[in-house]
Design a protein around this motif. Structure first.
Motif, PDB file in Angstrom:
ATOM      1  N   LYS A  81      18.812 -20.785  61.247  1.00  0.00           N
ATOM      2  CA  LYS A  81      19.331 -19.510  60.701  1.00  0.00           C
ATOM      3  C   LYS A  81      20.857 -19.507  60.767  1.00  0.00           C
ATOM      4  O   LYS A  81      21.532 -19.069  59.834  1.00  0.00           O
ATOM      5  N   THR A  82      21.397 -19.985  61.881  1.00  0.00           N
ATOM      6  CA  THR A  82      22.854 -20.076  62.053  1.00  0.00           C
ATOM      7  C   THR A  82      23.455 -20.962  60.974  1.00  0.00           C
ATOM      8  O   THR A  82      24.469 -20.621  60.349  1.00  0.00           O
ATOM      9  N   ALA A  83      22.816 -22.123  60.745  1.00  0.00           N
ATOM     10  CA  ALA A  83      23.294 -23.060  59.724  1.00  0.00           C
ATOM     11  C   ALA A  83      23.289 -22.409  58.347  1.00  0.00           C
ATOM     12  O   ALA A  83      24.250 -22.513  57.585  1.00  0.00           O
ATOM     13  N   ALA A  84      22.200 -21.694  58.031  1.00  0.00           N
ATOM     14  CA  ALA A  84      22.072 -21.053  56.716  1.00  0.00           C
ATOM     15  C   ALA A  84      23.158 -20.000  56.506  1.00  0.00           C
ATOM     16  O   ALA A  84      23.825 -19.974  55.469  1.00  0.00           O
ATOM     17  N   LYS A  85      23.364 -19.143  57.509  1.00  0.00           N
ATOM     18  CA  LYS A  85      24.382 -18.087  57.394  1.00  0.00           C
ATOM     19  C   LYS A  85      25.789 -18.680  57.335  1.00  0.00           C
ATOM     20  O   LYS A  85      26.723 -18.052  56.845  1.00  0.00           O
ATOM     21  N   SER A  86      25.931 -19.908  57.856  1.00  0.00           N
ATOM     22  CA  SER A  86      27.242 -20.570  57.861  1.00  0.00           C
ATOM     23  C   SER A  86      27.467 -21.409  56.607  1.00  0.00           C
ATOM     24  O   SER A  86      28.506 -22.066  56.476  1.00  0.00           O
ATOM     25  N   GLY A  87      26.465 -21.450  55.701  1.00  0.00           N
ATOM     26  CA  GLY A  87      26.647 -22.130  54.422  1.00  0.00           C
ATOM     27  C   GLY A  87      25.994 -23.498  54.310  1.00  0.00           C
ATOM     28  O   GLY A  87      26.184 -24.185  53.312  1.00  0.00           O
ATOM     29  N   PHE A  88      25.187 -23.892  55.312  1.00  0.00           N
ATOM     30  CA  PHE A  88      24.614 -25.243  55.301  1.00  0.00           C
ATOM     31  C   PHE A  88      23.169 -25.223  54.816  1.00  0.00           C
ATOM     32  O   PHE A  88      22.319 -24.542  55.379  1.00  0.00           O
ATOM     33  N   THR A  89      22.912 -26.020  53.769  1.00  0.00           N
ATOM     34  CA  THR A  89      21.549 -26.113  53.239  1.00  0.00           C
ATOM     35  C   THR A  89      20.766 -27.256  53.887  1.00  0.00           C
ATOM     36  O   THR A  89      19.572 -27.384  53.684  1.00  0.00           O
ATOM     37  N   ALA A  90      21.474 -28.096  54.663  1.00  0.00           N
ATOM     38  CA  ALA A  90      20.803 -29.206  55.358  1.00  0.00           C
ATOM     39  C   ALA A  90      21.603 -29.579  56.600  1.00  0.00           C
ATOM     40  O   ALA A  90      22.836 -29.498  56.596  1.00  0.00           O
ATOM     41  N   VAL A  91      20.890 -29.962  57.653  1.00  0.00           N
ATOM     42  CA  VAL A  91      21.546 -30.449  58.873  1.00  0.00           C
ATOM     43  C   VAL A  91      20.791 -31.666  59.397  1.00  0.00           C
ATOM     44  O   VAL A  91      19.567 -31.756  59.279  1.00  0.00           O
ATOM     45  N   ALA A  92      21.548 -32.612  59.951  1.00  0.00           N
ATOM     46  CA  ALA A  92      20.944 -33.746  60.668  1.00  0.00           C
ATOM     47  C   ALA A  92      21.034 -33.413  62.154  1.00  0.00           C
ATOM     48  O   ALA A  92      22.112 -33.135  62.675  1.00  0.00           O
ATOM     49  N   VAL A  93      19.878 -33.423  62.819  1.00  0.00           N
ATOM     50  CA  VAL A  93      19.807 -32.945  64.204  1.00  0.00           C
ATOM     51  C   VAL A  93      19.792 -34.124  65.172  1.00  0.00           C
ATOM     52  O   VAL A  93      18.976 -35.043  65.055  1.00  0.00           O
ATOM     53  N   ASN A  94      20.727 -34.079  66.130  1.00  0.00           N
ATOM     54  CA  ASN A  94      20.876 -35.161  67.109  1.00  0.00           C
ATOM     55  C   ASN A  94      19.694 -35.234  68.074  1.00  0.00           C
ATOM     56  O   ASN A  94      19.022 -34.229  68.320  1.00  0.00           O
ATOM     57  N   PRO A  95      19.476 -36.420  68.676  1.00  0.00           N
ATOM     58  CA  PRO A  95      18.296 -36.604  69.530  1.00  0.00           C
ATOM     59  C   PRO A  95      18.502 -36.214  70.993  1.00  0.00           C
ATOM     60  O   PRO A  95      17.689 -36.552  71.844  1.00  0.00           O
ATOM     61  N   ASN A  96      19.594 -35.480  71.307  1.00  0.00           N
ATOM     62  CA  ASN A  96      19.918 -35.176  72.706  1.00  0.00           C
ATOM     63  C   ASN A  96      19.114 -33.989  73.239  1.00  0.00           C
ATOM     64  O   ASN A  96      19.658 -33.001  73.718  1.00  0.00           O
ATOM     65  N   THR A  97      17.793 -34.110  73.124  1.00  0.00           N
ATOM     66  CA  THR A  97      16.864 -33.086  73.603  1.00  0.00           C
ATOM     67  C   THR A  97      16.297 -33.552  74.948  1.00  0.00           C
ATOM     68  O   THR A  97      16.718 -34.582  75.479  1.00  0.00           O
ATOM     69  N   TYR A  98      15.345 -32.796  75.485  1.00  0.00           N
ATOM     70  CA  TYR A  98      14.654 -33.268  76.696  1.00  0.00           C
ATOM     71  C   TYR A  98      13.157 -33.110  76.488  1.00  0.00           C
ATOM     72  O   TYR A  98      12.685 -31.993  76.385  1.00  0.00           O
ATOM     73  N   PRO A  99      12.372 -34.179  76.387  1.00  0.00           N
ATOM     74  CA  PRO A  99      12.857 -35.561  76.460  1.00  0.00           C
ATOM     75  C   PRO A  99      13.652 -35.959  75.211  1.00  0.00           C
ATOM     76  O   PRO A  99      13.575 -35.298  74.177  1.00  0.00           O
ATOM     77  N   ILE A 100      14.415 -37.065  75.340  1.00  0.00           N
ATOM     78  CA  ILE A 100      15.196 -37.622  74.226  1.00  0.00           C
ATOM     79  C   ILE A 100      14.251 -37.946  73.058  1.00  0.00           C
ATOM     80  O   ILE A 100      13.153 -38.448  73.268  1.00  0.00           O
ATOM     81  N   ALA A 101      14.704 -37.666  71.836  1.00  0.00           N
ATOM     82  CA  ALA A 101      13.883 -37.950  70.646  1.00  0.00           C
ATOM     83  C   ALA A 101      13.968 -39.441  70.311  1.00  0.00           C
ATOM     84  O   ALA A 101      14.741 -39.857  69.443  1.00  0.00           O
ATOM     85  N   ASP A 102      13.184 -40.248  71.050  1.00  0.00           N
ATOM     86  CA  ASP A 102      13.251 -41.709  70.892  1.00  0.00           C
ATOM     87  C   ASP A 102      11.932 -42.314  70.432  1.00  0.00           C
ATOM     88  O   ASP A 102      11.707 -43.514  70.555  1.00  0.00           O
ATOM     89  N   ASN A 103      11.028 -41.452  69.902  1.00  0.00           N
ATOM     90  CA  ASN A 103       9.747 -41.976  69.425  1.00  0.00           C
ATOM     91  C   ASN A 103       9.229 -41.110  68.289  1.00  0.00           C
ATOM     92  O   ASN A 103       9.748 -40.023  68.018  1.00  0.00           O
ATOM     93  N   LYS A 104       8.191 -41.635  67.657  1.00  0.00           N
ATOM     94  CA  LYS A 104       7.622 -41.023  66.457  1.00  0.00           C
ATOM     95  C   LYS A 104       7.202 -39.559  66.677  1.00  0.00           C
ATOM     96  O   LYS A 104       7.523 -38.679  65.891  1.00  0.00           O
ATOM     97  N   SER A 105       6.496 -39.271  67.770  1.00  0.00           N
ATOM     98  CA  SER A 105       5.986 -37.908  67.966  1.00  0.00           C
ATOM     99  C   SER A 105       7.111 -36.913  68.217  1.00  0.00           C
ATOM    100  O   SER A 105       7.046 -35.764  67.787  1.00  0.00           O
TER     101      SER A 105
END
Length: 416
Positions: A81-105
């Motif tokens: 929602k923040t991206a949309a209100k800021s003018g972005f129609t697409a974003v690439a999201v980094n894998p720095n989550t917990y756990p790290i996004a390092d696999n298919k699931s």
């Protein structure tokens, strides 16, 4: 979705209507007609705004949302929602989550959370397992599940042989490899740019050399292996020079710069405001000038907000213990529109990043999908807490005068 956009100045070098003020008719999510003056016999909703400008939808190639694991910083839903209100129609999201996004699931989970949103979400998978720079992650599986590139966000690949193997392996399925430009053996536990200000303020510095050494190494590896390399968020004058030379020599390399590194210098550190603690750090005015020149002459391909929400417990603390990062989606356009030509800025937010990351471009033309950003490039204001849509409020631009504001987006058959 049926709409009529009235009197919009089109900014899209790939469109025959570039720099013209036109009405744009959208029917069922597609642009059906563009003309100087269009009637509205079907009584569609009309969109009129002061000094309305329209471009292809903006794409940000480096955005962090907390979910999963750090939802207190930002959920994917609110982030989009923040991206949309800021003018972005697409974003690439980094894998720095917990756990790290390092696999298919993990990639599938993040992608699925973005379903049915106006802003399209493209996951970036971690290049190495748990982003530890020890073993390659399951790159091929992640790409098949929707990952558009591979990166250990804000963590360098210390092991040169591992990056060499990644660049070689990724060529089998035409994947884009990202390598964060910092040599940790030089940077160590530095906090800010190593220069006069770091000495004056007694803050441990990160030398420009740490970035430049890593870029030089990565370019040598790319020359040896072939493949596609993207160097995210460069920050020094010499980095621009190194990449310019590599491109001249025919290497398949691109780079990006974070918005704050194009606008602010390490003079901002004087108040010890932890919002100024970013990675790479704010550099000198000489670096800022070189980065702006690099954008204007096409050496730097992409501009990103490097949006990184950090909760108050990890940001509003002593400078040395605060986490690196600033939010940036809401302020990107207004900050950069003051220092860059509008057409150059739009290109660095649309066709350049989309082409590099393999995201579909939709030129503003009849019979094309309506994927549009609506904005006013002349609106001036002071950026305050009221302009922040993110859950976390750690903005480096708080209190700054900005010029230009997004009205919203039309994308995925939705209007925000």
């Amino acid at each position: 979705m049926n709409l009529l956009i009235k009197s919009a100045t089109i900014i899209d070098p790939s469109s025959p209507f570039h720099n013209k003020k036109q009405d744009i008719l959208i029917e069922n999510g597609k642009i059906s007609k563009i003309s100087k003056l269009l009637d509205n016999p079907n009584n569609y909703k009309e969109i009129t705004f002061e000094n309305l400008h329209v471009s292809q939808g903006w794409f940000d190639t480096s955005v962090s949302f907390g979910e999963p694991g750090f939802e207190e910083r930002e959920t994917i839903e609110n982030g989009l929602k923040t991206a949309a209100k800021s003018g972005f129609t697409a974003v690439a999201v980094n894998p720095n989550t917990y756990p790290i996004a390092d696999n298919k699931s993990a990639v599938e989970f993040i992608k699925n959370q973005g379903t049915n949103s106006a802003t399209s979400l493209y996951p970036i998978g971690s290049l190495t397992k748990k982003a530890k720079s020890e073993d390659l992650a399951e790159l091929f599986d992640m790409q098949n599940s929707g990952a558009i590139a591979f990166s250990d966000y804000n963590k360098p690949i210390d092991n040169a042989n591992l990056l060499k193997i990644a660049l070689q392996y990724a060529q089998n399925f035409d994947a884009l490899v990202l390598s964060f430009p910092q040599d940790n053996s030089i940077a160590q536990n530095g906090l800010v740019n190593e220069h006069i200000n770091s000495t004056k303020l007694g803050l441990k510095g990160i030398p420009a050399l740490a970035e430049e050494l890593q870029i030089a190494r990565d370019l040598f590896l790319l020359e040896y292996t072939g493949g596609k390399l993207h160097i995210p968020t460069i920050s020094t004058a010499k980095s621009v020079k190194l990449i310019k030379e590599a491109k001249k020599n025919g290497l398949n390399v691109t780079c990006s710069v974070a918005a704050h590194n194009l606008v602010l210098t390490d003079d901002e550190l004087v108040n010890f405001d932890s919002n100024t603690k970013v990675l790479p750090p704010l550099r000198t005015s000489k670096d800022v000038k070189a980065l702006i020149k690099g954008v204007n002459n096409g050496v730097i391909d992409i501009i990103t907000s490097d949006h990184n929400p950090i909760d108050i417990e990890h940001k509003k603390v002593e400078y040395s213990t605060a986490k690196f990062g600033t939010i940036g989606l809401e302020s990107l356009f207004g900050a950069l529109n003051k220092v860059l030509p509008l057409e150059t800025l739009i290109t660095c937010l649309t066709t350049n990043p989309k082409n590099r990351f393999g995201v579909k471009s939709s030129p503003i033309n009849e019979n094309e999908e309506a994927c549009l950003t609506l904005f006013n490039p002349d609106f001036e204001y002071e950026f305050s807490i009221n302009n922040i849509y993110s859950t976390s409020k750690n903005s480096i631009f708080l209190g700054k005068r900005l010029k230009g504001k997004a009205y919203g987006i039309i994308s995925n058959n939705k209007i925000i």
